[in-house]
Design a protein around this motif. Structure first.
Motif, PDB file in Angstrom:
ATOM      1  N   ASP A 171     -14.160   0.754 -11.186  1.00  0.00           N
ATOM      2  CA  ASP A 171     -13.514   0.787 -12.497  1.00  0.00           C
ATOM      3  C   ASP A 171     -12.704   2.084 -12.653  1.00  0.00           C
ATOM      4  OD1 ASP A 171     -12.684   0.093 -14.973  1.00  0.00           O
ATOM      5  OD2 ASP A 171     -14.565   0.582 -15.997  1.00  0.00           O
ATOM      6  N   CYS A 172     -11.844   2.315 -11.672  1.00  0.00           N
ATOM      7  CA  CYS A 172     -10.994   3.520 -11.716  1.00  0.00           C
ATOM      8  C   CYS A 172      -9.533   3.097 -11.815  1.00  0.00           C
ATOM      9  CB  CYS A 172     -11.216   4.374 -10.465  1.00  0.00           C
ATOM     10  SG  CYS A 172     -10.689   3.611  -8.919  1.00  0.00           S
ATOM     11  N   TRP A 173      -8.676   4.082 -12.054  1.00  0.00           N
ATOM     12  CA  TRP A 173      -7.234   3.854 -12.032  1.00  0.00           C
ATOM     13  C   TRP A 173      -6.727   3.988 -10.607  1.00  0.00           C
ATOM     14  CZ3 TRP A 173      -6.901   1.818 -16.443  1.00  0.00           C
ATOM     15  CH2 TRP A 173      -7.366   2.401 -17.610  1.00  0.00           C
ATOM     16  N   LEU A 174      -5.496   3.588 -10.412  1.00  0.00           N
ATOM     17  CA  LEU A 174      -4.847   3.769  -9.105  1.00  0.00           C
ATOM     18  C   LEU A 174      -3.573   4.584  -9.269  1.00  0.00           C
ATOM     19  CD1 LEU A 174      -5.216   0.191  -7.550  1.00  0.00           C
ATOM     20  CD2 LEU A 174      -6.520   2.258  -6.959  1.00  0.00           C
ATOM     21  N   LEU A 175      -3.356   5.472  -8.323  1.00  0.00           N
ATOM     22  CA  LEU A 175      -2.078   6.172  -8.190  1.00  0.00           C
ATOM     23  C   LEU A 175      -1.423   5.527  -6.967  1.00  0.00           C
ATOM     24  CD1 LEU A 175      -1.611  10.066  -7.889  1.00  0.00           C
ATOM     25  CD2 LEU A 175      -0.026   8.352  -7.040  1.00  0.00           C
ATOM     26  N   LEU A 176      -0.365   4.803  -7.188  1.00  0.00           N
ATOM     27  CA  LEU A 176       0.291   4.105  -6.076  1.00  0.00           C
ATOM     28  C   LEU A 176       1.373   5.010  -5.502  1.00  0.00           C
ATOM     29  CD1 LEU A 176       0.377   1.405  -4.500  1.00  0.00           C
ATOM     30  CD2 LEU A 176       2.233   0.720  -6.019  1.00  0.00           C
ATOM     31  N   ASP A 177       1.131   5.494  -4.296  1.00  0.00           N
ATOM     32  CA  ASP A 177       2.143   6.308  -3.624  1.00  0.00           C
ATOM     33  C   ASP A 177       3.048   5.369  -2.856  1.00  0.00           C
ATOM     34  OD1 ASP A 177       3.558   7.858  -1.634  1.00  0.00           O
ATOM     35  OD2 ASP A 177       2.268   9.535  -2.205  1.00  0.00           O
ATOM     36  N   VAL A 178       4.260   5.210  -3.367  1.00  0.00           N
ATOM     37  CA  VAL A 178       5.187   4.229  -2.801  1.00  0.00           C
ATOM     38  C   VAL A 178       5.605   4.646  -1.394  1.00  0.00           C
ATOM     39  CG1 VAL A 178       7.401   3.060  -3.153  1.00  0.00           C
ATOM     40  CG2 VAL A 178       5.953   3.613  -5.118  1.00  0.00           C
ATOM     41  N   ASN A 179       5.784   5.944  -1.200  1.00  0.00           N
ATOM     42  CA  ASN A 179       6.128   6.426   0.142  1.00  0.00           C
ATOM     43  C   ASN A 179       4.995   6.143   1.127  1.00  0.00           C
ATOM     44  OD1 ASN A 179       7.662   8.108   2.126  1.00  0.00           O
ATOM     45  ND2 ASN A 179       5.844   9.400   1.931  1.00  0.00           N
ATOM     46  N   ASN A 180       3.754   6.326   0.678  1.00  0.00           N
ATOM     47  CA  ASN A 180       2.631   6.058   1.579  1.00  0.00           C
ATOM     48  C   ASN A 180       2.548   4.582   1.960  1.00  0.00           C
ATOM     49  OD1 ASN A 180       1.950   8.742   1.524  1.00  0.00           O
ATOM     50  ND2 ASN A 180       0.239   8.515   0.100  1.00  0.00           N
ATOM     51  N   VAL A 181       2.862   3.717   1.006  1.00  0.00           N
ATOM     52  CA  VAL A 181       2.887   2.281   1.329  1.00  0.00           C
ATOM     53  C   VAL A 181       3.945   2.036   2.403  1.00  0.00           C
ATOM     54  CG1 VAL A 181       3.337  -0.046   0.457  1.00  0.00           C
ATOM     55  CG2 VAL A 181       2.097   1.606  -0.976  1.00  0.00           C
ATOM     56  N   PHE A 182       5.121   2.639   2.223  1.00  0.00           N
ATOM     57  CA  PHE A 182       6.205   2.453   3.197  1.00  0.00           C
ATOM     58  C   PHE A 182       5.826   3.014   4.567  1.00  0.00           C
ATOM     59  CE2 PHE A 182      10.008   4.085   5.347  1.00  0.00           C
ATOM     60  CZ  PHE A 182      10.722   2.895   5.502  1.00  0.00           C
ATOM     61  N   VAL A 183       5.317   4.256   4.568  1.00  0.00           N
ATOM     62  CA  VAL A 183       4.970   4.917   5.838  1.00  0.00           C
ATOM     63  C   VAL A 183       3.888   4.116   6.577  1.00  0.00           C
ATOM     64  CG1 VAL A 183       3.787   6.953   6.792  1.00  0.00           C
ATOM     65  CG2 VAL A 183       5.674   7.240   5.186  1.00  0.00           C
ATOM     66  N   SER A 184       2.839   3.749   5.868  1.00  0.00           N
ATOM     67  CA  SER A 184       1.768   2.995   6.533  1.00  0.00           C
ATOM     68  C   SER A 184       2.267   1.622   6.955  1.00  0.00           C
ATOM     69  CB  SER A 184       0.558   2.859   5.603  1.00  0.00           C
ATOM     70  OG  SER A 184      -0.053   4.120   5.431  1.00  0.00           O
ATOM     71  N   GLY A 185       3.129   1.021   6.140  1.00  0.00           N
ATOM     72  CA  GLY A 185       3.695  -0.286   6.510  1.00  0.00           C
ATOM     73  C   GLY A 185       4.458  -0.208   7.820  1.00  0.00           C
ATOM     74  N   GLN A 186       5.245   0.839   7.967  1.00  0.00           N
ATOM     75  CA  GLN A 186       6.001   1.036   9.218  1.00  0.00           C
ATOM     76  C   GLN A 186       5.054   1.333  10.374  1.00  0.00           C
ATOM     77  OE1 GLN A 186       9.633   1.029   9.685  1.00  0.00           O
ATOM     78  NE2 GLN A 186       9.303  -0.166   7.824  1.00  0.00           N
ATOM     79  N   ASN A 187       4.069   2.196  10.116  1.00  0.00           N
ATOM     80  CA  ASN A 187       3.163   2.612  11.197  1.00  0.00           C
ATOM     81  C   ASN A 187       2.261   1.479  11.679  1.00  0.00           C
ATOM     82  OD1 ASN A 187       4.191   5.184  11.205  1.00  0.00           O
ATOM     83  ND2 ASN A 187       2.571   6.055   9.928  1.00  0.00           N
ATOM     84  N   HIS A 188       1.899   0.586  10.757  1.00  0.00           N
ATOM     85  CA  HIS A 188       0.959  -0.481  11.128  1.00  0.00           C
ATOM     86  C   HIS A 188       1.618  -1.860  11.114  1.00  0.00           C
ATOM     87  CE1 HIS A 188      -1.747   2.801  10.744  1.00  0.00           C
ATOM     88  NE2 HIS A 188      -1.761   2.815   9.429  1.00  0.00           N
TER      89      HIS A 188
END
Lengths: 285, 262
Positions: A171-188
């Protein structure tokens, strides 16, 4: 569920290189809020806290930490959490965030945001620790997805499933790091748009936008470059899904003049103005 | 307890610290790369990040020894003193001691002393915001109580007693000037670092003032300061000299409290 914290508009990471320019600006700067690195102000006194006191008189602040080590199997560092709470009492931040990662075990701190396998065991462990931290701090915290360079064979679910489930269970909030989504998407080699689509709208209170560097067959989350076009494109997609979410540029190295960061922030504003209604944008106090 | 996760984290940390590869079989990566390369990002980042932190904290020590030797010393320090504090601000706090204990310290004692100056100034930067005693506070002390008066130094104060010309070298490095050759001094040199009006300061002290600050740190009274000053120079003017030093300390925010003996 408790109502989300307010949409703050468009902010920057507060960095010492910009203290003077911020405090001595003769006209109002187009910055709605600042994010501070919590650890930089978990000190006894001196200029850092003096500057902080002056800036918090003028701008809303949020606190962002790098050392909570919420996914570590070492015991929670209660001294760290006590200092964090003391700082929060001083700053009265709109929210407090840290990363979905671990930074060390056995009394060592590697000062990195290290990934974990996405398993049921890890899910239970991390959710339980977030609950303990929230109980101690007396408030919900926001947890940020990190960039990663490896995945684990033992993972039982996708990162986005893990992140969504953590938010639900703890039951916490999320901080969505858009760059991290992109970087991990590319890496994986996963679809970063699908990641965005799988994150629950009602949990996301903040977006990070940042730059990265290209290594050999890998993108590295260095925060030392401007935000790239692809990350701004993904940001636009995120805005369409999540609506008005407090957005900031996170720059930690190779720090440019404030004006350059304001240009990047204006680009984010411009993108948001094309996606969100005037009324939605006006909710930023 | 998350046993599998704990075991993985222990292995992974060990592999990062020791540059070993026990974690690799558990890593999954795309076909265009290898687990070694990807895990190597974390191994490389660990060392490079901490060396970067040290080079920022000890910028002039780095300037003095040059890139290659600083990197070697910093890498040895990272291995000898793994960070155990959540705030990376404190990672380098043992670096002067490390340099002092290092095998090269006998030949180059100046290095640890330059680093000690940098650490003292860094520590003054974010030391506690103690109260600051003023001349008005001193004037309010009844004259009959002055002899028993003791002084509490501001938390930002750090008194260094050094055997080499590290301070002269440090000051040249700060100004981007060519420093003099390292040498041992005939007499130790006191240097005081502290914070005045939120600005870090440092200055060399003459032997008498250095001794007096040292006595103040030990909690000695005004009367004792005067007695000891009398052994250093003209006894007849000792009290006046001590009063002069105290005035200077108060004006420079070096004293946080005047303590009247009970």
């Amino acid at each position: 569920m408790v109502e989300k914290p307010p949409f703050l508009g468009f902010g920057l990471g507060l960095r010492p290189q910009h203290y003077t320019e911020i405090l001595e600006a003769t006209s109002e700067l187009p910055i709605d809020w600042f994010e501070i690195i919590s650890e930089n102000y978990m000190v006894e006194g001196g200029r850092p806290l003096k500057m902080l006191d002056q800036i918090m008189e003028r701008y809303p602040l949020v606190m962002h930490g790098v050392s909570m080590s919420i996914a570590s199997t070492a015991p929670l560092n209660m001294d760290y959490l006590t200092r964090l709470k003391t700082l929060a009492d001083r700053v009265n931040p709109k929210w407090i965030s840290d990363h979905l990662c671990w930074t060390g075990v056995h009394g060592v701190n590697l000062h990195d945001l290290l990934p974990i396998p996405y398993t049921e065991e890890a899910l239970n462990h991390v959710a339980s620790r977030i609950e303990q931290v929230q109980d101690f701090l007396g408030r919900r915290i926001a947890i940020e997805n990190v960039s990663s360079y490896i995945e684990f064979e033992e993972s039982e679910m996708d990162e986005w499933t893990f992140v969504a489930e953590i938010a639900k269970r703890a039951d916490c909030w999320l901080l969505l790091d858009v760059n991290n989504v992109f970087v991990s998407g590319q890496n994986h080699q996963f679809d970063d748009g699908n990641f965005i689509d799988q994150i629950p709208v009602e949990r996301v209170v903040q977006f990070h936008l940042a730059g990265h560097s290209e290594g050999d067959d890998v993108l590295i989350d260095t925060h030392d470059q401007p935000v790239c076009d692809e990350v701004f494109d993904l940001y636009e997609k995120a805005l369409r899904r999540f609506g008005p979410v407090s957005t900031m540029i996170e720059r930690d190295d190779n720090i440019p003049p404030l004006a350059e960061l304001l240009d990047e922030l204006n680009r984010a504003r411009h993108i948001a103005s094309g996606v969100l209604s005037h009324e939605q944008l006006e909710t930023a106090a | 307890m998350a046993k599998k996760l704990a075991e993985l984290q222990s292995q992974m940390q060990s592999d990062i610290l020791k540059r070993t590869d026990g974690t690799l079989p558990r890593i999954s990566v795309p076909e265009n790369t290898t687990a070694e390369k990807r895990f190597g990002v974390y191994q490389f980042a660990y060392l490079s990040r901490l060396i970067e932190i040290l080079s920022g904290d000890y910028e002039n020590t780095w300037k003095f020894v040059g890139d290659e030797q600083f990197y070697q010393l910093a890498a040895q320090y990272v291995e000898a003193y793994p960070s155990n504090h959540p705030n990376v601000r404190w990672f380098g706090r043992y670096f002067p001691k490390f340099l002092s204990d290092h095998e090269s310290a006998g030949a180059h004692p100046v290095l640890a002393e330059i680093a000690a100056i940098e650490k003292a100034i860094e520590d003054a930067f974010d030391a506690s915001n103690d109260d600051v005693a003023t001349m008005d506070d001193l004037a309010a002390i009844p004259p009959e109580l002055v002899t028993g008066l003791t002084f509490k130094l501001h938390s930002s104060c750090c008194l260094l007693k050094q055997q080499t010309n590290a301070l002269a070298i440090y000051m040249a490095l700060v100004e981007d000037e060519t420093p003099e050759q390292p040498e041992n001094l005939d007499e130790p040199l006191y240097t005081l670092a502290w914070r005045n009006n939120m600005m870090c300061q440092y200055r060399p002290l003459n032997a008498e003032e250095g001794m007096l600050i040292d006595l103040v740190q030990q909690g000695q009274s005004f009367a004792t300061l005067c007695e000891m000053a009398a052994t250093m120079q003209d006894a007849d003017t000792a009290a006046a000299r001590v009063a002069g030093h105290i005035t200077g300390w108060l004006q420079s925010e070096i004293i946080s409290e005047l303590v009247i003996a009970k």
